[in-house]
Design a protein around this motif. Sequence first.
Motif, mmCIF file in Angstrom:
data_model
loop_
_atom_site.group_PDB
_atom_site.id
_atom_site.type_symbol
_atom_site.label_atom_id
_atom_site.label_comp_id
_atom_site.label_asym_id
_atom_site.label_seq_id
_atom_site.Cartn_x
_atom_site.Cartn_y
_atom_site.Cartn_z
ATOM 1 N N ILE A 1 0.859 -1.184 0.000
ATOM 2 C CA ILE A 1 0.000 0.000 0.000
ATOM 3 C C ILE A 1 0.899 1.239 0.000
ATOM 4 C CG2 ILE A 1 -2.026 -0.968 1.156
ATOM 5 C CD1 ILE A 1 -1.076 0.389 3.728
ATOM 6 N N ASP A 2 0.279 2.377 -0.308
ATOM 7 C CA ASP A 2 1.055 3.624 -0.326
ATOM 8 C C ASP A 2 1.573 3.941 1.069
ATOM 9 O OD1 ASP A 2 0.399 3.895 -2.898
ATOM 10 O OD2 ASP A 2 -1.202 5.381 -2.566
ATOM 11 N N ALA A 3 2.730 4.575 1.069
ATOM 12 C CA ALA A 3 3.308 4.994 2.349
ATOM 13 C C ALA A 3 2.333 5.936 3.073
ATOM 14 C CB ALA A 3 4.643 5.674 2.121
ATOM 15 N N SER A 4 1.590 6.774 2.292
ATOM 16 C CA SER A 4 0.685 7.738 2.934
ATOM 17 C C SER A 4 -0.471 7.006 3.627
ATOM 18 C CB SER A 4 0.138 8.730 1.906
ATOM 19 O OG SER A 4 -0.508 8.007 0.882
ATOM 20 N N GLU A 5 -0.972 5.924 3.004
ATOM 21 C CA GLU A 5 -2.050 5.140 3.620
ATOM 22 C C GLU A 5 -1.544 4.459 4.891
ATOM 23 O OE1 GLU A 5 -5.130 4.630 3.721
ATOM 24 O OE2 GLU A 5 -5.379 2.593 4.511
ATOM 25 N N LEU A 6 -0.306 3.970 4.819
ATOM 26 C CA LEU A 6 0.283 3.314 6.002
ATOM 27 C C LEU A 6 0.386 4.333 7.148
ATOM 28 C CD1 LEU A 6 1.340 0.491 6.704
ATOM 29 C CD2 LEU A 6 3.636 1.251 6.057
ATOM 30 N N GLU A 7 0.814 5.537 6.799
ATOM 31 C CA GLU A 7 0.959 6.604 7.796
ATOM 32 C C GLU A 7 -0.405 6.973 8.388
ATOM 33 O OE1 GLU A 7 2.905 8.278 10.301
ATOM 34 O OE2 GLU A 7 3.946 6.960 8.890
ATOM 35 N N ALA A 8 -1.421 7.048 7.504
ATOM 36 C CA ALA A 8 -2.774 7.388 7.987
ATOM 37 C C ALA A 8 -3.260 6.323 8.964
ATOM 38 C CB ALA A 8 -3.728 7.510 6.804
ATOM 39 N N ARG A 9 -2.990 5.058 8.643
ATOM 40 C CA ARG A 9 -3.394 3.979 9.556
ATOM 41 C C ARG A 9 -2.658 4.103 10.886
ATOM 42 N NH1 ARG A 9 -3.587 -1.776 6.254
ATOM 43 N NH2 ARG A 9 -4.906 -1.114 4.529
ATOM 44 N N ARG A 10 -1.383 4.461 10.809
ATOM 45 C CA ARG A 10 -0.592 4.613 12.035
ATOM 46 C C ARG A 10 -1.197 5.701 12.934
ATOM 47 N NH1 ARG A 10 4.355 2.394 12.397
ATOM 48 N NH2 ARG A 10 4.781 2.499 10.169
ATOM 49 N N GLU A 11 -1.581 6.799 12.299
ATOM 50 C CA GLU A 11 -2.168 7.901 13.089
ATOM 51 C C GLU A 11 -3.499 7.489 13.709
ATOM 52 O OE1 GLU A 11 -2.241 11.469 10.673
ATOM 53 O OE2 GLU A 11 -0.051 11.353 10.537
ATOM 54 N N ARG A 12 -4.330 6.785 12.903
ATOM 55 C CA ARG A 12 -5.632 6.333 13.424
ATOM 56 C C ARG A 12 -5.433 5.410 14.627
ATOM 57 N NH1 ARG A 12 -7.398 5.936 8.077
ATOM 58 N NH2 ARG A 12 -7.120 3.680 7.971
ATOM 59 N N LEU A 13 -4.470 4.521 14.516
ATOM 60 C CA LEU A 13 -4.219 3.573 15.617
ATOM 61 C C LEU A 13 -3.754 4.322 16.873
ATOM 62 C CD1 LEU A 13 -4.179 0.485 16.260
ATOM 63 C CD2 LEU A 13 -1.741 0.533 15.742
ATOM 64 N N ALA A 14 -2.885 5.319 16.654
ATOM 65 C CA ALA A 14 -2.391 6.095 17.799
ATOM 66 C C ALA A 14 -3.557 6.812 18.481
ATOM 67 C CB ALA A 14 -1.330 7.087 17.337
ATOM 68 N N GLN A 15 -4.472 7.356 17.656
ATOM 69 C CA GLN A 15 -5.631 8.064 18.243
ATOM 70 C C GLN A 15 -6.516 7.119 19.049
ATOM 71 O OE1 GLN A 15 -7.361 9.869 14.794
ATOM 72 N NE2 GLN A 15 -5.765 11.437 14.704
ATOM 73 N N GLN A 16 -6.551 5.844 18.617
ATOM 74 C CA GLN A 16 -7.364 4.856 19.359
ATOM 75 C C GLN A 16 -6.624 4.317 20.583
ATOM 76 O OE1 GLN A 16 -8.056 1.909 16.359
ATOM 77 N NE2 GLN A 16 -9.183 3.351 15.058
ATOM 78 N N GLY A 17 -5.417 4.825 20.823
ATOM 79 C CA GLY A 17 -4.659 4.384 21.999
ATOM 80 C C GLY A 17 -3.733 3.226 21.732
ATOM 81 N N GLY A 18 -3.467 2.918 20.453
ATOM 82 C CA GLY A 18 -2.509 1.855 20.113
ATOM 83 C C GLY A 18 -3.162 0.488 20.028
ATOM 84 N N TYR A 19 -2.339 -0.486 19.722
ATOM 85 C CA TYR A 19 -2.821 -1.858 19.545
ATOM 86 C C TYR A 19 -3.257 -2.438 20.891
ATOM 87 C CZ TYR A 19 -2.804 -6.798 18.313
ATOM 88 O OH TYR A 19 -3.154 -8.102 18.119
#
Length: 600
Positions: free
Chosen positions: A537-555
Amino acid sequence: MANPHRITPEQLRSRYWFDNPDHPGTTALCVERYLNYGITLDELTSGKPIIGICQSGSDLTPCNRHHIDLVKRVKDGIRASGGVPFEFPMHPIHENVRRPTAALDRNLAYLGLVEVLHGYPLDGVVLTTGCDKTTPAALMAAATVNIPSIVLSGGPMLNGWRGAERVGSGTIIWELRKRLAAGDIDYAEFLSRASDSAPSIGHCNTMGTASTMNSMAEVLGMSLPGSAVIPAPYKERAMAAYDTGVRIVDMVWEDLRPLDILTREAFENAIVACSALGGSSNAPVHINAIARHAGVELNNDDWQRLGHEIPLLANVMPAGAFLCEEFHRAGGVPAILHELQGAGKLHSDALTVNGRSLGNNLQGRETQDSNVICRYAEPLVAHAGFLNLKGNLFESALMKTSVISQNFRDRFLNDPSDPEAFEGKVVVFDGSEDYHARIDDPALNIDARTILVMRGAGPVGHPGGAEVVNMQPPEALIKQGIESLPCLGDGRQSGTSGSPSILNASPEAATGGGLALLESGDRLRVDLKRGEVQLLIDASELEARRERLAQQGGYRYPGHQTPWQEIQRSMVEPLDRGMTLEPATKYRDVARQHPPRDNH
Ligand SMILES: CC(C)(O)[C@@H](O)C(=O)O
């Protein structure tokens, strides 16, 4: 080289406890209490080395249990050599049984053993080992405390048989699970056939983690040559126990300590030998951990750089066809080392517990059966060591190439000019409970090109790093004849498994590793020739997922169940760094650097 200096009875460490007129009260408190079961004052004070025997056997640890009897021969050897034996228990570690995983206890047993070796009047120690983690826990503690130490393995079980067919521990279970799923056998037959693999006392008779780690102890120079894989019931096993007891007393007088033996060269020998053995995928974790405690920086790049080119020489399950009885009769670890030495792949000068070099110990130890231990020039598989894979989801993950099928090898590994790589869509599971609950759900659309991903199974996620990555396909696929799928995960897998999974992905999902960003349906590209695994996947999509996960408090992963789970999770390092406790790795040679303070 062996230390030519010999210590005097006055220099024995135990004198500080047993013969210390400057602190009469403390000395008396210590001495009188050992007398209460019949030890004599003379034994404690006449200048005999006091030798600890770390007892890893118990009713909870069947693979090590026969050490309860074996230590009688160790004690005979210690007495014959002029020492006084003191047996004490190790925290039980049993991989087959302990939930949530025995690996959680490796560091706990290590900590306990460090305290015992440091705080009690021991001049040297015999470390009894067997099941997987007993060996690294013991060696890690030996490196930290650094009193003269020698490993005595308990040895593998006799070969398992069903009629004329060899039945190897662990390996048969992964096979039979499929037969059960396909409906070829029922549950009662499954259990009966699985128990064929365990015909006697001892640990796994395959080259699983137990046989691998005990072989590693011998390669590292920490146990007597030829002793690692003597089957547990053989008379030579009891003889080795006696010789080990004799030898540890001499090691005390010679002041021969673990840190004299556990050098960078010794660890490089371990990597090379592990490849030739087709050793367990757990070995890099434990060897890297022992190295860290010995002050040697070792990583998974070292495993690939030194180990991948080494051929498979041991024809032992899961990578081969035989079991440890034949492996022992063919010459065992010394015969493997003999081949490696002949090929110029060993640091032959590395020192061993018998005071001689590894190379010296190999004279006349060639293979006795080249069907079981192959000649270097005629291996079972060329280039059979671990690959250290990297990519946009993790910094390190291992693949054990000795178990890759020839067909897969030819397509995806052997020809670097052919750019073919493996691609598939992933189905992601969060922990083994999730896998068991959902694997047969038709909605997952698992097919022959699917890559099964296990996350939340690392040292923090599980906790301890569970052996759960070798996942079997859904029943429906097995019934169609698709018996395995590519697997990837941040957990471990059994050393007895022949699955060429991508394992030990570090950092793990639970500590911010990229596997947490994967979604079922994503596509992965596995390029073994370049050593890469990439999420497409695009690096930007990966980054967006990373940010979303961080906002949810991580894994998210299940919470702590015991105090030790919480403590270990707060300080454990990733699998590629040996899953060590970070604050513990700075302590070294503590018996000499930090002599224990008075207790009264
Ligand atoms: C067979 C077990 C329990 O999985 C382990 O001993 C190993 O070889 O890794």
